[in-house]
Design a protein around this motif. Sequence first.
Motif, PDB file in Angstrom:
ATOM      1  N   TYR A 144     -42.899  32.040 -16.050  1.00 52.91           N
ATOM      2  CA  TYR A 144     -43.925  31.863 -17.081  1.00 52.91           C
ATOM      3  C   TYR A 144     -44.207  30.390 -17.374  1.00 52.91           C
ATOM      4  O   TYR A 144     -44.890  30.055 -18.343  1.00 52.91           O
ATOM      5  CB  TYR A 144     -43.484  32.554 -18.377  1.00 52.91           C
ATOM      6  N   LYS A 145     -43.686  29.506 -16.542  1.00 49.81           N
ATOM      7  CA  LYS A 145     -43.830  28.066 -16.807  1.00 49.81           C
ATOM      8  C   LYS A 145     -45.295  27.659 -16.946  1.00 49.81           C
ATOM      9  O   LYS A 145     -45.644  26.773 -17.734  1.00 49.81           O
ATOM     10  CB  LYS A 145     -43.167  27.275 -15.679  1.00 49.81           C
ATOM     11  N   PHE A 146     -46.168  28.309 -16.173  1.00 44.44           N
ATOM     12  CA  PHE A 146     -47.576  27.910 -16.172  1.00 44.44           C
ATOM     13  C   PHE A 146     -48.466  28.936 -16.895  1.00 44.44           C
ATOM     14  O   PHE A 146     -49.685  28.906 -16.752  1.00 44.44           O
ATOM     15  CB  PHE A 146     -48.055  27.716 -14.735  1.00 44.44           C
ATOM     16  N   GLU A 147     -47.864  29.824 -17.659  1.00 42.68           N
ATOM     17  CA  GLU A 147     -48.641  30.805 -18.413  1.00 42.68           C
ATOM     18  C   GLU A 147     -49.137  30.164 -19.711  1.00 42.68           C
ATOM     19  O   GLU A 147     -48.339  29.774 -20.569  1.00 42.68           O
ATOM     20  CB  GLU A 147     -47.782  32.039 -18.714  1.00 42.68           C
ATOM     21  N   PRO A 148     -50.461  30.070 -19.899  1.00 40.87           N
ATOM     22  CA  PRO A 148     -50.975  29.373 -21.085  1.00 40.87           C
ATOM     23  C   PRO A 148     -50.953  30.201 -22.369  1.00 40.87           C
ATOM     24  O   PRO A 148     -51.044  29.644 -23.458  1.00 40.87           O
ATOM     25  CB  PRO A 148     -52.430  29.055 -20.685  1.00 40.87           C
ATOM     26  N   ASN A 149     -50.841  31.533 -22.231  1.00 41.02           N
ATOM     27  CA  ASN A 149     -50.918  32.397 -23.401  1.00 41.02           C
ATOM     28  C   ASN A 149     -49.522  32.603 -23.987  1.00 41.02           C
ATOM     29  O   ASN A 149     -48.669  33.255 -23.372  1.00 41.02           O
ATOM     30  CB  ASN A 149     -51.526  33.738 -22.995  1.00 41.02           C
ATOM     31  N   PRO A 150     -49.245  32.075 -25.178  1.00 36.97           N
ATOM     32  CA  PRO A 150     -47.892  32.205 -25.755  1.00 36.97           C
ATOM     33  C   PRO A 150     -47.451  33.651 -25.926  1.00 36.97           C
ATOM     34  O   PRO A 150     -46.271  33.962 -25.778  1.00 36.97           O
ATOM     35  CB  PRO A 150     -48.027  31.502 -27.112  1.00 36.97           C
ATOM     36  N   ILE A 198     -39.521  28.838 -13.746  1.00 31.71           N
ATOM     37  CA  ILE A 198     -38.867  28.886 -15.055  1.00 31.71           C
ATOM     38  C   ILE A 198     -38.157  27.556 -15.245  1.00 31.71           C
ATOM     39  O   ILE A 198     -37.486  27.061 -14.330  1.00 31.71           O
ATOM     40  CB  ILE A 198     -37.861  30.054 -15.138  1.00 31.71           C
ATOM     41  N   ASP A 199     -38.286  26.964 -16.407  1.00 31.35           N
ATOM     42  CA  ASP A 199     -37.597  25.708 -16.679  1.00 31.35           C
ATOM     43  C   ASP A 199     -36.082  25.890 -16.547  1.00 31.35           C
ATOM     44  O   ASP A 199     -35.540  26.925 -16.958  1.00 31.35           O
ATOM     45  CB  ASP A 199     -37.920  25.215 -18.088  1.00 31.35           C
ATOM     46  N   PRO A 200     -35.394  24.893 -15.998  1.00 29.64           N
ATOM     47  CA  PRO A 200     -33.942  25.010 -15.852  1.00 29.64           C
ATOM     48  C   PRO A 200     -33.220  25.335 -17.155  1.00 29.64           C
ATOM     49  O   PRO A 200     -32.257  26.113 -17.157  1.00 29.64           O
ATOM     50  CB  PRO A 200     -33.534  23.635 -15.311  1.00 29.64           C
ATOM     51  N   ALA A 201     -33.690  24.767 -18.275  1.00 34.21           N
ATOM     52  CA  ALA A 201     -33.020  25.050 -19.549  1.00 34.21           C
ATOM     53  C   ALA A 201     -33.115  26.525 -19.906  1.00 34.21           C
ATOM     54  O   ALA A 201     -32.144  27.122 -20.403  1.00 34.21           O
ATOM     55  CB  ALA A 201     -33.630  24.187 -20.656  1.00 34.21           C
ATOM     56  N   ASP A 202     -34.268  27.140 -19.665  1.00 33.28           N
ATOM     57  CA  ASP A 202     -34.407  28.574 -19.928  1.00 33.28           C
ATOM     58  C   ASP A 202     -33.556  29.388 -18.960  1.00 33.28           C
ATOM     59  O   ASP A 202     -32.933  30.383 -19.353  1.00 33.28           O
ATOM     60  CB  ASP A 202     -35.872  28.989 -19.789  1.00 33.28           C
ATOM     61  N   MET A 203     -33.532  28.961 -17.702  1.00 38.09           N
ATOM     62  CA  MET A 203     -32.724  29.687 -16.718  1.00 38.09           C
ATOM     63  C   MET A 203     -31.248  29.621 -17.095  1.00 38.09           C
ATOM     64  O   MET A 203     -30.511  30.609 -16.946  1.00 38.09           O
ATOM     65  CB  MET A 203     -32.948  29.114 -15.319  1.00 38.09           C
ATOM     66  N   ALA A 204     -30.811  28.481 -17.612  1.00 42.70           N
ATOM     67  CA  ALA A 204     -29.417  28.355 -18.034  1.00 42.70           C
ATOM     68  C   ALA A 204     -29.083  29.358 -19.131  1.00 42.70           C
ATOM     69  O   ALA A 204     -27.993  29.958 -19.146  1.00 42.70           O
ATOM     70  CB  ALA A 204     -29.154  26.930 -18.517  1.00 42.70           C
ATOM     71  N   VAL A 205     -30.014  29.571 -20.047  1.00 46.77           N
ATOM     72  CA  VAL A 205     -29.786  30.547 -21.119  1.00 46.77           C
ATOM     73  C   VAL A 205     -29.692  31.962 -20.550  1.00 46.77           C
ATOM     74  O   VAL A 205     -28.841  32.750 -20.954  1.00 46.77           O
ATOM     75  CB  VAL A 205     -30.898  30.439 -22.175  1.00 46.77           C
ATOM     76  N   TYR A 206     -30.573  32.279 -19.604  1.00 47.21           N
ATOM     77  CA  TYR A 206     -30.508  33.596 -18.962  1.00 47.21           C
ATOM     78  C   TYR A 206     -29.152  33.798 -18.280  1.00 47.21           C
ATOM     79  O   TYR A 206     -28.543  34.874 -18.364  1.00 47.21           O
ATOM     80  CB  TYR A 206     -31.622  33.734 -17.929  1.00 47.21           C
ATOM     81  N   ILE A 207     -28.713  32.774 -17.553  1.00 45.92           N
ATOM     82  CA  ILE A 207     -27.442  32.892 -16.825  1.00 45.92           C
ATOM     83  C   ILE A 207     -26.285  33.098 -17.804  1.00 45.92           C
ATOM     84  O   ILE A 207     -25.421  33.963 -17.611  1.00 45.92           O
ATOM     85  CB  ILE A 207     -27.198  31.651 -15.948  1.00 45.92           C
ATOM     86  N   LYS A 208     -26.276  32.284 -18.867  1.00 45.35           N
ATOM     87  CA  LYS A 208     -25.195  32.409 -19.853  1.00 45.35           C
ATOM     88  C   LYS A 208     -25.214  33.785 -20.514  1.00 45.35           C
ATOM     89  O   LYS A 208     -24.147  34.376 -20.760  1.00 45.35           O
ATOM     90  CB  LYS A 208     -25.321  31.321 -20.916  1.00 45.35           C
ATOM     91  N   TYR A 209     -26.389  34.282 -20.786  1.00 41.82           N
ATOM     92  CA  TYR A 209     -26.522  35.603 -21.409  1.00 41.82           C
ATOM     93  C   TYR A 209     -25.805  36.664 -20.568  1.00 41.82           C
ATOM     94  O   TYR A 209     -25.110  37.530 -21.104  1.00 41.82           O
ATOM     95  CB  TYR A 209     -28.006  35.938 -21.553  1.00 41.82           C
ATOM     96  N   VAL A 210     -25.971  36.585 -19.245  1.00 46.19           N
ATOM     97  CA  VAL A 210     -25.308  37.534 -18.355  1.00 46.19           C
ATOM     98  C   VAL A 210     -23.824  37.225 -18.240  1.00 46.19           C
ATOM     99  O   VAL A 210     -22.966  38.123 -18.359  1.00 46.19           O
ATOM    100  CB  VAL A 210     -25.973  37.529 -16.964  1.00 46.19           C
ATOM    101  N   ARG A 211     -23.493  35.952 -18.042  1.00 54.07           N
ATOM    102  CA  ARG A 211     -22.086  35.601 -17.791  1.00 54.07           C
ATOM    103  C   ARG A 211     -21.202  35.949 -18.978  1.00 54.07           C
ATOM    104  O   ARG A 211     -20.032  36.325 -18.815  1.00 54.07           O
ATOM    105  CB  ARG A 211     -21.967  34.119 -17.444  1.00 54.07           C
TER     106      ARG A 211
END
Length: 599
Positions: A144-150, A198-211
Amino acid sequence: MRALTKTSSLHFAQSLLSLQRVRAGIAVLLTAVLTACGGGGEVTVNPPASAVAVTNPRALPAEYLARQAVAYGPYRTAASASELANEVIPPSNIQQDMELLVAGNFRLIRIFDSGDKVAKQTLDVIVDNNIDMKLQLGAFMAGYKFEPNPNKVEDIKAANFRELDRAIALANDPKYRDVILTVSVGNENIVDFSADRIDPADMAVYIKYVRDRVKQPVTTDDNFQVFTNPIPKSVLDQIDFVAIHAYPVIDTEFPNSPLYWDWKQLAVPPGPARATAMMDASIVELKKQYQASRLALDSVGLSKMPIVITETGWKARITGDQAFRAHPVNQKMYFQRLETWRQESRVSGNGPVNIFYFEAFDEPWKLSDDGWGLFNKDRQARYVIQNLYPQAIWENASLTDADAVYFVPPTINPAFAGNAFTLYSDAAGASLVAGYNLDAFDGFTAPRNLADTTISAAPGDGTVSMRITPAPAGYGWGLLYNPQTGGTTQNLSAFSAVGLWVNTTYPGKIEIGLSTLDVDGNGHEAFVQIGNGEYGYCNTGAWCRVSIPLQVFRAVNPKLDFRLVVNPFYIADRYSFTGKASGSNIRTPLNIDGIGWTR
């Protein structure tokens, strides 16, 4: 060299999509598919903005390190990403696949999502049939990095967390815990060419959520370039191991890329030695890309962080710009070198801790990104693994190592000297070019009468014309002039336009096209869609003269090289390109005359 056949022309017409376009379609589709699948757990749409770094990385299980690994997808019939949701995957198909892989000692698979249709069903087949197979579970993340609609961004994030909850549920299920050895969050979501960024910071949150919610080692899969300096620290802080993708054969398609390598090996005499030199160089390049990631990790104090190559492979058939590269024998040569390196690395500890070959089976929906399979879509074993399976299931029993392909520069003939390059005409003084057949794309969808006397010929063009009476397939129909001798090209660089006379009441637009090679031997096509009043075309039932400048075709496909023309003329109506519904079944005749290239 080989010319484009009538079947390859149809393949081109339907399949020449860029990898980015394919992935973009997959993202939209799979978000919908996976959202509809079952899954448990609470959805967290707005997790913490930062995450504490992992201090005790989880060790990879011994079985994960020891087993021969391959990427797996079960789709057999879907012809495009839009058809994936409607393909039914019987458990018996998955069982057949698992048993084939185990018979060849491929006992570790990687799957790419956590939905019921693929992931859960595959796990059920493995457990319920007591199949000796382990698995790296994936969680598909829509970008969603380039999705303009919040609002859409929030919807995508919510769908992503539902997918993560499905992965967590599967990884923790007592039925599957012993089968799922690792979990991967996302697939090529960070690399800059991704259509699902996906921004790395968001991906890090996703990974932590699973881990935080599973016991298995967790990672994210991405191109090796993501794990070269500078490595996104936010991601690195959350993973237990690095999972990289590297494709030397794809890098050869981009001559201006810093990853382009000397695949042509022109310093080596043409023949088997050149093929060997190319494949040797491909593994050197793969090792170079691995080493770039290894050195980058070492430079930030992570010399003990294991690296797994979770995607690499070599195409067995051409589905894009891989002429003189994609071939079953070359695939075998790459696989053998890969396996040698994998075994050496296990002993020395100086390479990847494991390698997943991409992929087990062809999947037609991938279009221009298909052709990687150790098996074709019909579950026939390709040359690369035929020594592991009975001849009854081989794809081609006639191949030998001597059939490996290697680069041979296309011959550019002297420019065609005539004032016109005429394919069809009976005008006084017309000189027709010999050596071409007029073929339907798939053999039957456009019957034609080469000497039609039921309608007057075009003005000034003799006494007969050609009548085309479409008998379309679902996609439409098409005809092309095909060289009778494979590899034949014409240098038509001195010409300026492609033209013909047309007399028809055919509704809507039709297409005029052509194909050429490039200097690397790759085939390229361009179709121009024309409607009433465009480039002289009319569908009023009167004769009109169509003339399309070559620059228009080049604008459609800049890779065309008019010094290497293969198919000098197509006429077609591929419904998806002319704005008609699939299965339109339009049978209105077209009379054409005076086909050729003009200066």
